[in-house]
Design an enzyme around this catalytic site. Structure first.
Site, short mmCIF file in Angstrom:
data_model
loop_
_atom_site.label_atom_id
_atom_site.label_comp_id
_atom_site.label_asym_id
_atom_site.label_seq_id
_atom_site.Cartn_x
_atom_site.Cartn_y
_atom_site.Cartn_z
N HIS A 130 0.48 -1.01 62.75
CA HIS A 130 0.61 0.11 61.81
C HIS A 130 0.74 -0.50 60.41
CE1 HIS A 130 2.81 3.41 59.77
NE2 HIS A 130 2.40 4.21 60.73
N ASP A 207 7.89 -4.05 66.33
CA ASP A 207 7.87 -2.68 65.85
C ASP A 207 7.97 -1.78 67.08
OD1 ASP A 207 7.11 -0.10 65.20
OD2 ASP A 207 5.30 -0.67 64.10
N GLN A 210 6.89 3.32 68.45
CA GLN A 210 6.21 4.10 69.48
C GLN A 210 6.76 3.83 70.87
OE1 GLN A 210 4.29 6.60 69.21
NE2 GLN A 210 4.04 6.40 67.01
N LYS A 233 11.11 9.77 66.02
CA LYS A 233 10.18 9.66 67.15
C LYS A 233 10.93 9.68 68.49
CE LYS A 233 6.74 7.01 64.56
NZ LYS A 233 5.81 7.98 63.97
N CYS A 371 -2.54 5.61 60.06
CA CYS A 371 -1.92 4.49 59.33
C CYS A 371 -2.21 3.16 60.03
CB CYS A 371 -0.40 4.68 59.16
SG CYS A 371 0.00 6.11 58.17
#
Lengths: 414, 147
Positions: A130, A207, A210, A233, A371
């Site tokens: 991202h 990261d 998600q 999220k 993104c």
């Protein structure tokens, strides 16, 4: 996993009933919310927690001797413990609150990165990052002379086998990789990548934006030295997120932002800093957000992350099967290990047009580059349409998506 | 007619699928690239100006049906036109797609079909990007964005 293997205990309809927004209509149609990779909806228990915080507890944290400040501090710190629990972290001093994943990654880049990277050092990223796990490293590379290298993606949306082992080498100082790709849904073999990086003495940043809503996470088992996530999220409010960092790294890192809360003593000649995590939490934090995040995580853990993941996996498989049966539709991202995301393109219908058609049918999906422009470039497309799943989605949601898409294909293939 | 089918009228679908005046333009005097960073729509306008007359105008690039049709219909309309018609026509189109009342002095003609965009505020930039790009090219700018 086939649907038959989903534990019977998981009742998506009961989960759904806990989300007031899911009973609203859009353009006169029942809302079908399939934009969860962008942001999830909030269960009543989280909405109530925010209400309760402002109705009963509101005060600044770690400052007052008065009762409200103590109770607000307790609620805020309980949020930290919940994040630690989600990430499999025992020592919750290693959990910092941030505004979200983006701020968490910037914190690592500008604190650890500026202090530890130098000319010719290599920052290794994956090709599916991202923008928030690309741009901070570019900014830091520009200042330090470090060089960015990228592990390429194969045609299925998984990292090219063996490529990481060739790219990660003696000059690698840092590996920054997404756990789950927001644009493709690919689950990366983080442990394998982390082992390669650690063998070179590099630090591993993951990261988790998600992944956090879709997988049981154990940062130690993953080999993550840093792990970033966003509250919104995982069924929590926007504006709050967290960064896990290994204590010895965080303790050695310089502060990133200066201000109240992060100091031990201040004079005009010199200031000394508070121990972690306060050292990295300058200023009054988003206290209600932290309370909401803790509540959302407790809710998710009670529901069972594994049960939710299995439910979403079954939905993703069902959706993939239905989508691929539509004429002219092509999936973008067909890696063997995926979570929660079905990205696709349709011959003759631009994702933006698909998005408008679906919206008029009450179906909310994301269209665009997500993104992740380098991913779009890799696949030679300007954008995709993306449906993404959460605990409250059902097969009926997938059916509504497919029905609306069939209409798109009918109109655009004429 | 549903709002959706008012937006995606047959003429728009047709021009979206088979854009007219699509491709490079030999002898072009003005070029500009227009880009919408949010959705990835990306067009280049080529204009051949002969004195004050747009002797030819073509475009390249990719975008959604609305933006492609807008670019296509724009080129059809402006081929052979005096440059002075561009600004009033743009103003009228902009009024139309933002749900306003275009001036009656301007003959929108075929461009009237973009009236459906007025119900879709998120899609206004799709319809106007080719126009911004054209105006940038005529001004001598090389880039236009919808930001």
């Amino acid at each position: 996993m086939s649907t038959a293997e989903v534990p019977m205990a998981f009742n998506a309809e009961a989960v759904r009933a806990q989300f007031p927004i899911l009973s609203r209509e859009v353009h006169g149609k029942p809302l079908v919310y399939l934009d969860n990779a962008a942001s999830t909806q909030k269960p009543q228990v989280v909405i109530d927690a925010l209400d309760d915080y402002y109705s009963r507890l509101n005060a600044n944290v770690h400052r007052g001797v008065h009762r409200l400040s103590q109770e607000a501090t307790d609620a805020y710190e309980a949020g930290r413990k919940s994040v630690a629990r989600l990430l499999g972290v025992d020592d919750d001093r290693q959990v910092l609150f941030t505004r979200g994943t983006t701020e968490a990654l910037n914190l690592v880049a500008f604190s650890w990165g500026l202090a530890n990277l130098g000319k010719g050092d290599e920052i290794v990223l994956s090709g599916m990052e991202h923008h928030s796990n690309i741009v901070p490293w570019q900014l830091v590379a520009q200042r330090t002379g470090a060089v960015i290298r990228v592990i390429p993606i194969g045609d299925d949306g998984a990292l090219v086998p063996g490529a990481a082992a060739e790219i990660i080498g003696p000059r690698t100082k840092l590996l920054a990789v997404t756990h789950v790709s927001n644009a493709l849904g690919t689950i990366n073999p983080v442990r394998e990548l982390a082992d390669l990086a650690h063998a070179q003495g590099a630090v591993v940043v993951v990261d988790g934006a998600q992944a956090a809503p879709h997988a049981s996470i154990d940062v130690a088992a993953l080999g993550a030295d840093f792990y970033a996530l966003s509250g919104h999220k995982v069924y929590a409010p926007t504006g709050i997120g967290a960064l896990y960092g290994r204590a010895e790294l965080l303790e050695a890192m310089p502060p990133w932002q200066g201000g109240g809360e992060m100091i031990r003593s201040v004079s005009f000649e010199k200031s000394t800093y508070a121990p972690i995590p306060a050292k990295f939490e300058a200023g009054t934090p988003h206290i209600a957000g932290a309370v909401g995040l803790g509540t959302a995580i407790d809710w998710l853990l009670d529901l069972g992350v594994d049960a939710v993941a299995a439910h979403e996996d079954a939905l993703l498989r069902y959706a993939t099967e239905q989508l691929t049966a539509l004429p002219g539709l092509r999936m973008i991202g067909t890696a063997p290990h995926k979570a929660g995301v079905a990205s696709f393109v349709v011959d003759g219908a631009h994702p933006h047009d698909i998005g408008t058609f679906l919206d008029m049918a009450g179906v909310a999906i994301r269209t665009g580059h997500h993104c992740a422009q380098p991913v779009m470039t890799r696949f030679g497309i300007p954008a995709t349409a993306r449906a993404s799943f959460a605990a409250y989605n059902t097969r009926a949601d997938v059916d509504a998506l497919i029905k609306a898409l069939a209409r798109v294909i009918e109109v655009f293939s004429r | 007619m549903s709002e959706l089918m008012e937006l995606y009228q047959e003429v728009i679908l047709d021009h979206g699928r088979r854009p007219r005046n699509f491709g490079p333009l030999e002898g072009a005097t003005h070029h500009a690239r227009g880009y919408n960073p949010l959705c990835g729509d990306n067009f280049t306008m080529h204009i051949a100006l002969d004195g004050d007359t747009i002797s030819d105008v073509r475009f390249e690039g990719e975008g959604c049906a609305i933006s492609t049709a807008s670019a296509s219909l724009l080129t059809e309309r402006l081929k052979g036109a005096h440059v002075d018609v561009v600004e009033p026509l743009f103003t009228a189109v902009h009024e139309l797609v933002t749900g306003g009342e275009p001036s009656e002095d301007v003959e929108l003609d075929k461009l009237e079909i973009f009236v459906g965009v007025g119900n879709f505020p998120m899609r206004v930039k799709c319809a106007t990007l080719p126009w911004h790009t054209l105006r940038a090219a005529l001004k001598g700018d090389e880039e236009a964005t919808t930001e």
